[in-house]
Design a protein around this motif. Structure first.
Motif, short mmCIF file in Angstrom:
data_model
loop_
_atom_site.label_atom_id
_atom_site.label_comp_id
_atom_site.label_asym_id
_atom_site.label_seq_id
_atom_site.Cartn_x
_atom_site.Cartn_y
_atom_site.Cartn_z
N TRP A 45 -8.39 -9.08 6.94
CA TRP A 45 -7.43 -10.13 6.58
C TRP A 45 -6.91 -10.89 7.79
O TRP A 45 -7.00 -12.11 7.88
N TYR A 85 -8.33 -16.83 5.10
CA TYR A 85 -9.14 -17.32 3.97
C TYR A 85 -10.51 -17.83 4.41
O TYR A 85 -11.32 -18.26 3.59
N ASP A 121 -10.70 -8.57 2.43
CA ASP A 121 -9.40 -8.88 1.83
C ASP A 121 -9.48 -10.18 1.03
O ASP A 121 -10.56 -10.63 0.63
N ASP A 122 -8.35 -10.83 0.86
CA ASP A 122 -8.23 -12.07 0.10
C ASP A 122 -9.24 -13.11 0.61
O ASP A 122 -9.62 -13.10 1.78
N TRP A 145 -10.40 -6.55 -1.84
CA TRP A 145 -9.03 -6.92 -2.23
C TRP A 145 -9.07 -7.59 -3.59
O TRP A 145 -9.98 -8.34 -3.90
N ARG A 153 3.97 -18.98 -4.67
CA ARG A 153 2.70 -18.86 -3.94
C ARG A 153 1.56 -19.47 -4.77
O ARG A 153 0.48 -18.90 -4.85
N LYS A 202 -8.14 -2.73 -2.93
CA LYS A 202 -6.77 -2.95 -2.50
C LYS A 202 -6.12 -3.78 -3.59
O LYS A 202 -6.43 -4.96 -3.75
N ASP A 205 -3.34 -5.79 -4.91
CA ASP A 205 -2.20 -6.52 -4.36
C ASP A 205 -1.38 -7.15 -5.48
O ASP A 205 -1.84 -7.27 -6.63
N ASN A 263 1.65 -10.36 -5.44
CA ASN A 263 2.36 -11.16 -4.44
C ASN A 263 3.45 -12.10 -4.97
O ASN A 263 3.80 -13.05 -4.29
N CYS A 281 -0.39 -2.33 -2.97
CA CYS A 281 0.14 -3.30 -2.03
C CYS A 281 0.88 -4.35 -2.86
O CYS A 281 0.44 -4.71 -3.94
N SER A 325 2.62 -7.66 -1.33
CA SER A 325 3.06 -8.35 -0.11
C SER A 325 3.55 -7.29 0.88
O SER A 325 4.70 -7.30 1.30
N GLY A 326 2.70 -6.36 1.21
CA GLY A 326 3.12 -5.21 2.02
C GLY A 326 3.63 -4.12 1.10
O GLY A 326 3.04 -3.81 0.08
N TRP A 370 -0.02 0.19 1.28
CA TRP A 370 0.11 -0.69 2.44
C TRP A 370 1.60 -0.82 2.69
O TRP A 370 2.31 -1.52 1.95
N ASP A 428 3.47 -5.70 5.67
CA ASP A 428 2.65 -6.71 6.34
C ASP A 428 3.00 -6.80 7.82
O ASP A 428 2.30 -7.47 8.58
N TRP A 430 -2.17 -0.27 10.30
CA TRP A 430 -3.27 -0.94 11.00
C TRP A 430 -2.92 -1.19 12.45
O TRP A 430 -1.77 -1.49 12.79
#
Ligand code: DGJ
Length: 699
Positions: A315, A320, A345-346, A390, A422, A455, A457, A459, A500, A502-503, A519, A522, A548
């Motif tokens: 990530w 992206y 990831d994303d 993700w 978002r 993962k 997520d 958000n 996860c 957003s963390g 996770w 972040d 991480w």
């Protein structure tokens, strides 16, 4: 014997390894005596002690009963009704508009280590059962309540806590919570309790960044001494803990779901409230945490015998800007340094290089993966790593085929524009068709691409609690998400899942019971992380905490830190690498390979051993964490800012056998357990962001 009963007094005494819990059920209740009365939660007591405690009159606050029921705050489960004004664990409204419950004792069932107390309303067809289960091997008590509607009309529930926990009356309690916010989760937060109420909660639809659904009360406890009463709620949605303190020191923790009211119990139905877990210790916060760690590993986390792999997540390296070539290049480097799980990831499904489109269309974008995503997954596996992906199944972008096909699948009020955050909407997981779609989608990805890890997520917060299909959207959303994860894991029992939001927005024990780790934030700046990790260790084990190593300067903090310090901080949990490996020098990669190798050697200690906090980043210039298992000890020592005045410091170790001798595996020096315990391990740390891993072996 976990449960004892005294028929003369109606006392039930539940006993764990080091705690007792006593309540009395009055067989002949009148309005002056609660039908179920709380007597004790804390150190072990006998039935005789419980009888004596029961005979004590209420302390000085409200003896006359002029201003409230004199024993209201001794009730095991406070209901709103009659002359009671305390925080209520239950507030119901019947079809005729009466908003009051008056409970009398029904029956008590004892089965092994479980007790169920059934209370019955004097007038209405309402039954409340209070459930208790002693987990002797974990020194824990599990409690929850059920609301049974035995009538033909729905009952509206304005408030329904799972349990009300009460330590002995005392006016000197301190409250410890794991509070914070995005990128600053689980900050250890302590405050004295005064007369009044403290409200801890999440209103966002998930358990939240602001507070973990966990708290502790203590009486001047330290890491190694003193009494601590702690409790957690196993629920992944909005929740509420209200800590109410009276003049007489009476203190209640009313803990349960929140922000989801009113709820409705249909005729002849039961509302089962989530579990709470209570853990008491008389040996300070260190001992309390050890109990929570063992509880989480043995009773909560899936596959605790499976050591968590070292992962790489791309990530922060690519955001992206995801391409097969770029990911493969990172994967090669990750594999070279010893990573075991490569995570994309994303971005893999995004038509544009940003977050404005694509959520919901869970298909790899062809221009990013000309040979398909399965090909990348195969190549990653060819490099000797597992492949992880993700996903954010609960969300959809307006700019997506899914939303264009099913605009009715999102949570919204029928008459207002839906809230966008978002660029995304929340899918209505209360709907069967949405859950089936999510299950099919996950199944297609896992089998089609060959995914070893997801993962999961989330958000954005919940905003519009409405569903065209009725029900309680706050609760149905959580239950729907749980169901989809459970179906995924049932169909693919070997797939690892990370939670996860957003963390660390959804790191409660209910979510951790269906995911392998979390996770935690972040925020990957190692110094910030050491604060986050400190709080995390109060309630959670290292096995559930993903950490991480990322690049320096940190993307959030802008702080420059040495790679070793970053590694040592991340090695205190489930180690992951999140930096841009394409930019790492050969020297960095070599150091990383070495430290990953070391982590693999000490991983059983870190992930399944006993963990001891050594000082605190909040108060000490040099602090650390020790992991102990069998004859092995691993100690991480940190000194973010070494001052000359502190040079020569020794780090006092804990968890060692005082009579044993320990060999320092790097120098060969021999130290006595007592010397390490009472004097400390001699450190030689210099400069800024100094750290050291010490490995010892009991000889
Ligand atoms: C929030 C997570 O916490 C990050 O690690 C990352 O996965 C982003 N979402 C991706 O959008």
């Amino acid at each position: 014997m976990p449960v004892e009963h005294c028929p003369d007094t109606g006392v039930y005494l539940l006993t764990g390894a080091t705690f007792s819990y006593a309540l009395a059920v009055d067989p002949d209740p009148d309005q002056r005596v609660p039908a179920a009365r709380h007597i004790h939660w804390g150190a072990r007591v006998t039935l005789d002690d419980a009888r004596e405690l029961m005979a004590r009159p209420p302390r000085h606050a409200r003896p006359s009963g002029t201003w409230s029921h004199p024993r209201a705050h001794q009730e095991e489960h406070v209901v709103q009704g009659g002359y009671r004004h305390d925080e209520a664990a239950l507030l119901v409204e019947f079809a005729d508009g009466v908003r009051s419950a008056e409970l009398r004792a029904g029956s008590v069932e004892v089965a092994g280590d479980e007790v169920t107390v059934i209370l019955v309303d004097r007038v209405y067809p309402l039954r409340v059962s209070l459930h208790y289960r002693v987990d002797s091997s974990h020194d824990a008590l599990i409690r929850w309540a059920e609301i049974h509607n035995d009538g033909d009309d729905a009952i509206v529930v304005h408030q329904a806590a799972s349990a009300s926990w009460a330590p002995p009356p005392h006016s000197g309690y301190r409250l410890t919570t794991l509070s914070g916010g995005y990128a600053a989760e689980t900050q250890l937060t302590q405050r004295p309790l005064e007369i009044g109420r403290v409200v801890l909660e999440s209103r966002t639809g998930i358990s939240g960044h602001e507070n973990q659904p966990w708290l502790a009360l203590d009486l001047a406890a330290t890491e190694e001494h003193g009494e601590v009463w702690s409790t957690a709620l196993l629920w992944s949605g909005s929740w509420e803990a209200i800590v109410q303190t009276m003049l007489d020191g009476g203190t209640h923790i009313t803990l349960g779901r929140g922000a989801d009211r009113p709820d409705r119990v249909p005729p002849r139905a039961t509302l089962r409230l989530p579990d709470t877990v209570g853990i008491y210790t008389s040996d300070g916060y260190g001992s309390m945490s050890l109990k929570w760690h063992a509880y989480e590993r043995d009773r909560v986390l899936p596959d605790p015998a499976r050591l968590r792999p070292v992962l790489y997540n791309s990530w922060e390296a690519t955001f992206y800007d995801v391409t097969a070539t770029g990911q493969l290049e990172l994967a090669r480097r990750a594999s070279d340094i010893g990573v075991e799980l490569f995570v994309l990831d994303d971005g893999w499904f995004r038509p544009k290089d940003d977050d404005t489109a694509g959520l919901g269309d869970w298909y790899p974008v062809a221009r990013r993966f000309p040979d398909g995503l399965a090909d990348l997954a195969d190549q990653v596996r060819g490099l000797g790593m597992m492949f992880g992906l993700w996903i954010e199944p609960e969300m959809v972008n307006a700019d997506s085929d899914l939303y264009r096909a099913h605009p009715d699948w999102i949570r919204r009020w029928p008459t207002r524009p839906p809230t966008v955050a978002r660029h995304q909407y929340l899918l209505d997981f209360g709907r069967t068709d949405v859950r089936d779609w999510a299950t099919r989608t996950l199944d297609r990805l896992v089998t089609g691409i060959g995914i070893d890890y997801l993962k999961w997520d989330m958000n954005r917060a919940f905003a519009e609690p409405f569903s065209a299909e009725g029900g309680n959207p706050w609760i149905d959303q959580v239950l729907g998400v749980n169901e989809v994860i459970d179906r995924l894991r049932q169909a693919h029992p070997d797939v690892l899942v990370e939670t996860c939001a957003s963390g660390g927005g959804r790191g409660d024990l209910a979510m951790l019971s269906r995911t392998h780790w979390m996770w935690a934030s972040d925020n990957t700046d190692p110094l910030d992380r050491l604060f986050i990790q400190e709080g995390y260790t109060y309630a959670h084990s290292a096995m559930s905490m993903a950490c991480w190593v990322t690049d320096s300067p940190g993307s959030l903090s802008g702080r420059e830190t040495p790679l070793t310090f970053r590694f040592h901080a991340a090695m205190c949990g489930v180690l992951g690498i999140g930096g841009d490996l394409a930019d790492w020098s050969d020297a960095d990669l070599a150091e990383a390979a070495g430290l990953i190798g070391v982590y693999k050697e000490i991983r059983p200690l870190v992930q399944t051993g006993r963990q001891y906090r050594l000082g605190s980043p909040r108060t000490d210039e040099t602090f650390g964490v020790a992991f102990v298992a069998g004859d092995q000890v691993a100690v991480f020592a940190f000194a973010p800012r070494v001052r000359h005045a502190a040079v020569g410091q020794e780090l006092r170790l804990r968890g060692l056998d005082p009579d044993a001798r320990y060999e320092d595996l790097s120098s060969g020096a021999i130290h006595g357990g007592n010397a390490l315990r009472y004097r400390g391990f001699p450190l030689d740390l210099h400069g800024d962001y100094a750290s050291r891993l010490i490995r010892l072996r009991r000889i």
